[in-house]
Design an enzyme around this catalytic site. Structure first.
Site, PDB file in Angstrom:
ATOM      1  N   ASP A 183     -10.973   1.773  -1.571  1.00  0.00           N
ATOM      2  CA  ASP A 183     -10.896   3.212  -1.295  1.00  0.00           C
ATOM      3  C   ASP A 183     -11.647   4.069  -2.315  1.00  0.00           C
ATOM      4  O   ASP A 183     -11.709   5.290  -2.157  1.00  0.00           O
ATOM      5  CB  ASP A 183      -9.432   3.670  -1.274  1.00  0.00           C
ATOM      6  CG  ASP A 183      -8.775   3.457   0.083  1.00  0.00           C
ATOM      7  OD1 ASP A 183      -9.501   3.339   1.092  1.00  0.00           O
ATOM      8  OD2 ASP A 183      -7.535   3.403   0.135  1.00  0.00           O
ATOM      9  N   GLU A 224       1.133  -0.713  -5.171  1.00  0.00           N
ATOM     10  CA  GLU A 224      -0.009   0.211  -5.255  1.00  0.00           C
ATOM     11  C   GLU A 224       0.566   1.571  -5.640  1.00  0.00           C
ATOM     12  O   GLU A 224       1.061   2.314  -4.789  1.00  0.00           O
ATOM     13  CB  GLU A 224      -0.756   0.251  -3.921  1.00  0.00           C
ATOM     14  CG  GLU A 224      -2.055   1.057  -3.951  1.00  0.00           C
ATOM     15  CD  GLU A 224      -1.846   2.526  -3.622  1.00  0.00           C
ATOM     16  OE1 GLU A 224      -1.836   3.353  -4.570  1.00  0.00           O
ATOM     17  OE2 GLU A 224      -1.685   2.847  -2.433  1.00  0.00           O
ATOM     18  N   ASP A 270       0.841  -1.189   0.000  1.00  0.00           N
ATOM     19  CA  ASP A 270       0.000   0.000   0.000  1.00  0.00           C
ATOM     20  C   ASP A 270       0.886   1.253   0.000  1.00  0.00           C
ATOM     21  O   ASP A 270       1.934   1.279   0.639  1.00  0.00           O
ATOM     22  CB  ASP A 270      -0.895  -0.025   1.246  1.00  0.00           C
ATOM     23  CG  ASP A 270      -1.886   1.112   1.279  1.00  0.00           C
ATOM     24  OD1 ASP A 270      -2.633   1.275   0.300  1.00  0.00           O
ATOM     25  OD2 ASP A 270      -1.915   1.851   2.289  1.00  0.00           O
TER      26      ASP A 270
END
Length: 497
Positions: free
Chosen positions: A393, A340, A293
């Site tokens: 998200d 990511e 992430d």
């Protein structure tokens, strides 16, 4: 990932179940069976660590521990650790949302009851487990026991500064004082690891790989900061001096102030990134593929003074770059990673992704901008990437299409994906992602079902009560849905033959 494949994003908490939250029991195995019937080869989860502020899995009390709220109560009853009457006190009639209030009222108490009803043989197994996990588990258990002793006080507000600063005499005193509570937390971790290993094996035996998610930062209220304060930018009282966030971006014009303590990267480098290697190695015991992430934070990261409340006031600082990634590769040469790489990236961040060789991410809901030539359009995507219809998200695809897109974007997406309401907009998104050249295509369960804004998993920069709470119903995981997903997967050559 050596051949075209696909999968579904659905967190454990979002699974069906009778006790207010998804768990690692039969409902999880049923979902694995659904994936297998659907021709899928990947199941992507959010972090499995204990949740923190706002029930977020990205603000955990430990990056090494598992979330005890995910322990399946039925399995505890089946092995005699709880009675069915005791288990049934946790029942909830909530079907579409995690009943966090009820879960927090009932789950810890039931796990404590199971601990006190465990026999000697099981407790001996827990002792062996503690020795096997000795590099992190004792600190985590003492940290959690101390939080309970201090009535939930966060780390920086602990009243005993000697314990806060890990003075040997204080550590020994609290280990003795809180011995039973420490043992309870070790017991909970043993149960989590045991159940997760069974579920992971069940998935792998059916050709399903688990994709996990590794948050780049840790919570300031965590055993990680307490056990290794030298690795973070904190003062002698463990208060962060610099915190994480991002400046203004597509999600928030005011930026986002996450508040995590930043890393003392020079200290990590001097140690050969040993803590990071241990952390990622632990994660690879949980997962088959790991998504990093906020990967851009390894290149440059946004540093905000801890006493500043605005995310707009900060500075870009240099991250560890390829030095960290090379250390991880040396430690775990066979590990599969995903970067990511979303958001507003600098050229150096893009270069880091290229240098790493890791597949980046493309997201369909971000593909249809006014230019009509986004690099996220399926036909523009590279092979070495993962195509998502949406993420935890973002809006769901249907929410984006019907609520948040502007008319030109909506018209472009409709024509490009040949969307038809009677066929289902979500299925059109799946077809678009599956048709891309990307080696891996992923969709959320929400997009498969064509759900709108009520099903969104998280809205970044908010602490709304709906964040992290969406759940799928049992009857949604039916043969009609799995059959259609299987047909699409075969059509776009993403099934093993």
């Amino acid at each position: 990932m050596k051949y075209r494949s696909s999968g579904v994003v659905l967190h454990i908490t979002s699974l069906p179940g009778d006790y207010g939250i998804g768990s690692m029991g039969q409902e999880a195995r049923n979902f694995v069976d659904f994936l297998q019937r659907s021709g899928q080869q990947h199941w992507q989860l959010l972090p499995l660590n204990p949740v923190g502020l706002g029930n977020s899995p990205y603000m955990s009390t430990s990056v090494f521990a598992g979330n005890p709220l995910l322990i399946d109560l039925s399995e505890l009853a089946e092995r005699g650790l709880l009675t069915w009457d005791e288990v049934n006190t946790a029942r909830s009639d909530w079907l579409d949302r995690v009943d966090f209030d009820r879960v927090w009222r009932t789950r810890p108490a039931l796990l404590e009851l199971a601990y006190h009803q465990a026999d000697k043989a099981l407790l001996e197994q827990v002792d062996v487990f503690q020795r096997e996990q000795s590099d992190w588990l004792p600190d985590y258990c003492l940290f959690m026991a101390a939080r309970d002793h201090f009535k939930g006080a966060t780390l920086v507000t602990w009243p005993d500064k000697a314990l806060l600063r890990r003075e040997p005499a204080a550590m020994e005193r609290y280990r003795t004082l809180l011995a039973d509570r420490i043992a309870y937390y070790a017991f909970g971790q043993y149960l989590f690891f045991e159940q997760w290993e069974k579920l992971h094996t069940y998935a792998n035996d059916r050709g399903i790989k688990i994709i996990g998610d590794l948050p780049i930062y840790v919570s300031e209220d965590s055993s990680d900061v307490w056990a290794h304060p030298n690795l973070f930018l904190v003062d002698e009282d463990l208060r962060p001096t610099k915190v994480s966030g991002v400046p203004a971006d597509a999600f928030n014009a005011d930026g986002q102030r996450w508040g995590n303590p930043l890393y003392a990267w020079d200290v990590h480098a001097a140690d050969g990134y040993g803590w990071w290697c241990r952390r990622v190695a632990q994660s690879m015991k949980f997962y088959d593929v790991l998504r990093f992430d906020h990967f851009r934070g390894f290149d440059t990261y946004w540093a905000i003074d801890a006493d500043c409340e605005s995310a707009l006031v900060g500075q870009w600082c240099q991250g560890p770059g390829m030095k960290l990634l090379n250390a991880l590769r040396k430690k775990l040469p066979e590990a599969e990673f995903i970067a990511e790489d979303l958001g507003l990236l600098s050229e150096s961040a893009y270069q880091l992704v290229r240098d790493s060789g890791l597949p980046g991410m493309r997201v369909l809901v971000d593909a249809f901008d006014a230019s009509g030539c986004s690099t996220f359009l399926p036909h523009c995507c590279p092979e070495n990437a993962v195509m998502y219809t949406s993420t935890h998200d973002t809006t769901t695809f249907v929410q984006w299409l019907t609520e948040t897109s502007n008319p030109p974007e909506r018209d472009f997406a409709t024509k490009y994906l040949r969307l038809r309401e009677d066929e289902g907009y979500g299925w059109g998104a799946v077809c678009g992602a599956w048709a891309s050249p990307c080696i891996l295509a992923m969709t959320t369960m929400q997009d498969i079902l064509g759900l709108g804004g009520d099903a969104r998993m998280n809205a970044p920069g908010t602490t709304g009560t709906h964040n992290w709470s969406w759940r799928v119903r049992r009857d949604a995981l039916n043969d009609g849905v799995s059959g259609r997903l299987r047909e699409i997967t075969r059509t776009y050559c993403r099934m093993l033959r």
